[in-house]
Design a protein around this motif. Structure first.
Motif, PDB file in Angstrom:
ATOM      1  N   UNK A 151       0.826  -1.205   0.000  1.00 30.38           N
ATOM      2  CA  UNK A 151       0.000   0.000   0.000  1.00 30.38           C
ATOM      3  C   UNK A 151       0.859   1.253   0.000  1.00 30.38           C
ATOM      4  N   UNK A 152       2.121   1.115   0.439  1.00 30.29           N
ATOM      5  CA  UNK A 152       3.093   2.212   0.408  1.00 30.29           C
ATOM      6  C   UNK A 152       4.428   1.638  -0.052  1.00 30.29           C
ATOM      7  N   UNK A 153       5.327   2.524  -0.454  1.00 32.42           N
ATOM      8  CA  UNK A 153       6.649   2.092  -0.921  1.00 32.42           C
ATOM      9  C   UNK A 153       7.711   2.186   0.173  1.00 32.42           C
ATOM     10  N   UNK A 154       7.505   3.100   1.112  1.00 37.68           N
ATOM     11  CA  UNK A 154       8.432   3.330   2.221  1.00 37.68           C
ATOM     12  C   UNK A 154       7.604   3.510   3.488  1.00 37.68           C
ATOM     13  N   UNK A 155       8.068   2.962   4.599  1.00 36.05           N
ATOM     14  CA  UNK A 155       7.378   3.143   5.877  1.00 36.05           C
ATOM     15  C   UNK A 155       8.362   3.650   6.921  1.00 36.05           C
ATOM     16  N   UNK A 156       7.861   4.480   7.834  1.00 34.18           N
ATOM     17  CA  UNK A 156       8.672   4.983   8.950  1.00 34.18           C
ATOM     18  C   UNK A 156       8.176   4.336  10.232  1.00 34.18           C
ATOM     19  N   UNK A 157       9.122   3.821  11.027  1.00 37.49           N
ATOM     20  CA  UNK A 157       8.750   3.182  12.292  1.00 37.49           C
ATOM     21  C   UNK A 157       9.906   3.295  13.273  1.00 37.49           C
ATOM     22  N   UNK A 158       9.581   3.123  14.547  1.00 35.63           N
ATOM     23  CA  UNK A 158      10.601   3.109  15.586  1.00 35.63           C
ATOM     24  C   UNK A 158      11.512   1.912  15.330  1.00 35.63           C
ATOM     25  N   UNK A 159      12.813   2.115  15.512  1.00 34.42           N
ATOM     26  CA  UNK A 159      13.766   1.111  15.025  1.00 34.42           C
ATOM     27  C   UNK A 159      13.594  -0.265  15.678  1.00 34.42           C
ATOM     28  N   UNK A 160      13.151  -0.315  16.942  1.00 30.43           N
ATOM     29  CA  UNK A 160      12.962  -1.618  17.578  1.00 30.43           C
ATOM     30  C   UNK A 160      11.776  -2.354  16.976  1.00 30.43           C
ATOM     31  N   UNK A 161      10.720  -1.602  16.658  1.00 31.82           N
ATOM     32  CA  UNK A 161       9.555  -2.197  15.997  1.00 31.82           C
ATOM     33  C   UNK A 161       9.938  -2.640  14.593  1.00 31.82           C
TER      34      UNK A 161
END
Length: 395
Positions: free
Chosen positions: A182-192
């Motif tokens: 649904x997206x090409x790039x995702x941002x998340x907290x590094x541990x997750x």
């Protein structure tokens, strides 16, 4: 005793110890946490019960916990200083410090956000992601704040770089959207993200700087004796207290004294002007002083009232009437700036200044001048606050 009150998305839980001397007036503690994973509100409240119980027992003060998932509302709450104790991610605490709160402690070290792509993606570095679809947690989450701020500090506009940005309820859901294409790039907290990457092949293409993890701040108007008790309870605890021992069970294992310096970086992201401006030289106070001595005019673009109250000696008033948003890529057509009526010679050098890094007027004035063909534009980003801090002449 526990009592649940459910007004919309804000939940309150009361804690007090029923024995011993009478308690002082109840304190309000607001809790917000980054939505890294999907959690039930009841579980979140139970998680913070040991902290509230511990502070209540040590400070002998009733604690009322308020919890909200609405980051936007919590950022607004910091501006009104309406609660006594704030527990939240770095950008919430960083915002609170501008409005009368004192940092107390951070829990569990630091955290950072990462930009993630699937293994099969042709995106190898962040530059390859221009024009792609971006998945972010909620708009006022720490993840979105850091992502936006990183781009803004480089003079880039996130919404132009990624023409399609989708916000999700948590970091987990943003990564799931990546998994579902649904997206090409995702941002998340590094541990997750690391947890996700261990199950799904992919890679990190960009990291943000690290910021303090969950922290706690106190309202500076809170009674000094109460502040001292709470501070001592966390920073000089009695490990034999059962309530303190319970903190480890909810992940509060590394309590470290916090300072304003710990939040200096995150408090500027998404709020302060960029630190670079292509084609325009950024000056410090000494540079400005030297140029003014050579006859280069300095234009104070603040409102007339501010200029009349006090200004840099020799500065000329030229208000930038700002109605556009305080962001890179703002709509200049919403603003008004009578530069052409004041400065006819587009080859002559000119300097713009206002109220420092958090004031966008001089940034926009510099961009305006450059767009209109002025060839020697200087931006005094530190502006009036920097000049004043260095005890330079004012009038």
């Amino acid at each position: 005793m526990r009592r649940f009150i459910v007004p919309g998305v804000f939940f309150v839980l009361n804690f007090f110890h029923s024995s011993g001397p009478a308690f002082a007036a109840a304190l309000a503690m607001s809790i917000t946490q980054e939505a890294s994973e999907e959690q039930r509100i009841a579980d979140v409240l139970d998680n913070y019960a040991p902290l509230a119980n511990y502070l209540s027992a040590v400070a002998r003060t009733q604690i009322k916990i308020g919890y909200s998932r609405n980051m936007t509302a919590e950022l607004q709450r910091t501006r009104t200083a309406s609660v006594d104790i704030l527990v939240g991610p770095a950008h919430i605490i960083g915002s609170a410090l501008r409005y009368g709160y004192e940092p107390l402690a951070t829990f569990s070290g630091s955290e950072k956000m990462v930009f993630v792509v699937p293994e099969a993606s042709a995106i190898k570095v962040l530059e390859d992601a221009r024009g792609k679809r971006l998945g972010l947690p909620s708009a006022d989450s720490l993840a979105a704040y850091l992502a936006l701020g990183e781009f803004n500090s480089k003079g880039l506009q996130l919404k132009s770089y990624f023409p399609q940005i989708k916000n999700y309820s948590s970091h987990e859901i943003a990564l799931y959207a990546l998994e579902m294409n649904a997206v090409d790039v995702a941002v998340a907290e590094y541990r997750v993200a690391e947890k996700w990457l261990s199950k799904n092949k992919g890679r990190v293409i960009q990291e943000t700087k690290s910021v303090p993890s969950l922290g706690i701040a106190l309202n500076a108007t809170l009674d000094q004796a109460i502040r001292r008790k709470i501070r001592d309870a966390l920073l000089s605890p009695n490990p034999k207290r059962p309530a303190f021992a319970q903190l480890a069970s909810v992940g509060i294992v590394e309590i470290k004294a916090a300072t304003e310096e710990d939040y200096r970086y995150v408090s500027t992201l998404g709020y302060f002007t960029p630190t670079v401006l292509q084609g325009i030289r950024i000056l410090n106070a000494e540079d400005v002083q030297d140029l003014m001595a050579k006859g280069v005019p300095l234009y104070d673009v603040r409102i007339d009232k501010e200029y009349k109250e006090k200004h840099i000696k020799g500065a000329l008033p030229l208000t930038y009437a700002e109605k556009s948003k305080k962001e890179v890529g703002y709509d200049a057509k919403q603003d008004e700036f009578k530069l052409a009526e004041t400065v006819k010679d587009k080859d002559s050098p000119l300097i713009f200044a206002c109220n420092g890094g958090e004031c966008w007027k001089s940034y926009k004035a510099s961009v305006w001048a450059q767009s209109q063909g002025y060839k020697n534009v200087y931006w005094f980003r530190g502006g009036f606050p920097e000049w004043k801090a260095k005890n330079l002449p004012m009038e």
